[in-house]
Write a protein that holds these residues in place. Sequence first.
Motif, PDB file in Angstrom:
ATOM      1  N   GLY A 133       6.525   1.276   0.616  1.00 14.79           N
ATOM      2  CA  GLY A 133       5.506   0.288   0.973  1.00 14.79           C
ATOM      3  C   GLY A 133       4.126   0.918   1.012  1.00 14.79           C
ATOM      4  N   PRO A 238       0.480  -3.818   2.520  1.00 15.82           N
ATOM      5  CA  PRO A 238       1.927  -3.897   2.311  1.00 15.82           C
ATOM      6  C   PRO A 238       2.533  -4.735   3.441  1.00 15.82           C
ATOM      7  CG  PRO A 238       1.155  -1.591   2.302  1.00 15.82           C
ATOM      8  CD  PRO A 238       0.026  -2.444   2.817  1.00 15.82           C
ATOM      9  N   CYS A 240       5.465  -5.621   5.261  1.00 10.76           N
ATOM     10  CA  CYS A 240       6.808  -5.061   5.434  1.00 10.76           C
ATOM     11  C   CYS A 240       7.632  -5.867   6.418  1.00 10.76           C
ATOM     12  CB  CYS A 240       6.645  -3.618   5.916  1.00 10.76           C
ATOM     13  SG  CYS A 240       8.174  -2.835   6.385  1.00 10.76           S
TER      14      CYS A 240
END
Length: 337
Positions: A133, A238, A240
């Motif tokens: 990520g 990112p 996540c």
Amino acid sequence: NRQWLLAARPQGAPKLSDFNFVETDIPTPKEGEMLLRTVYLSLDPYMRGRMNDAKSYAEPVAIDEVMVGGTVCRVAESNHPDYEVGEWILSYSGWQDYSISNGAGLLKLGKEPTKPSYALGVMGMPGMTAYMGLLDIGQPKAGETVVVAAATGAVGSMVGQIAKIQGCNVIGIAGGEKKCRSAVEDLGFDACIDHKAPDFAEQLAKACDAGIDVYYENVGGKVFDAVLPLLNPKARVPLCGLISQYNATSLPEGPDRLSMLMGTLLTKRIKMQGFIVFDDYGDRYDEFSQAMSKWLQEGKINYREHLIDGLENTVESFIGLLEGKNFGKLVMQVGPE
Ligand code: NDP
């Protein structure tokens, strides 16, 4: 064979009564199968999603089925030509003492691994999530500011340390003074801000005086609200996890801020991308594993495990994970090594 079964689909935060702790006979492996004994069981936030009967990237756990989960096991009996009794295995045996396997989806961990439980954390799924990520979506460059939420957890602690290795300025966000201090002293972050502090947003803005170039999102909710105005043009996010929302039963109250979010993404040309680690990066495990082993050997990565003894304590420990009670990667010790 002790097992935790999902008894009911939790409404909001999971309760002890949503699960049944049962005892069944130890199963017998047939030809081509083996019996695995669980030594370590990983507890991870995604398990909350599996308790819901909602369409997602993975199937829900059925009612009266054993809860799923990554495990480190030893072969207790083998009728399989490729496995010997005593071997260490990374498996997906779930919340139970024993399981049967035909070898599908298993990873051998070698005869005497030095830290077998690391396969559930720094060397396993959470470590790889952090690595992929951050590096693939976040694309951090030396000198940039990287902010990571749930900063002392399994994923966040790795994100921040990998970002430091890349030469970034790293600001963590964590719950409470103890975790924040550890992020700086033990993990080497430049600063860490307590999201429970009343002036959290002001403190974060002060720590990020050059804005935020990469925000690694694990949490959502009010943490993201504080981050959004600080994102720099061309920032990468990112996406996540959104742990603060996993127990939610409805959308939050308040004004609809979707157009503000989209406006910010547009005018600042921000890239926000979700990912599911093994679906998107399963073919890059070797790359991650080589990089992480090297950093561990060089002493560049500090890994904290939160080990709790006893399968019987699994539900309580999982409930605690969603409340920030864990400090480091949460792992249950189910049986002796
Ligand atoms: P952690 O070890 O970080 O444990 C969870 C932590 O989340 C808690 O300790 C707590 O830390 C924080 N937290 C919980 N509730 C809240 C809240 N309401 N607001 C703010 N923080 C909260 O878990 P992991 O490292 O295993 O997982 C981190 C994230 O990564 C999760 O969202 C998970 O779903 C995601 N993930 C995604 C994957 C993917 O493929 N996309 C794979 C693996 C994980 P604190 O006390 O500091 O607030």
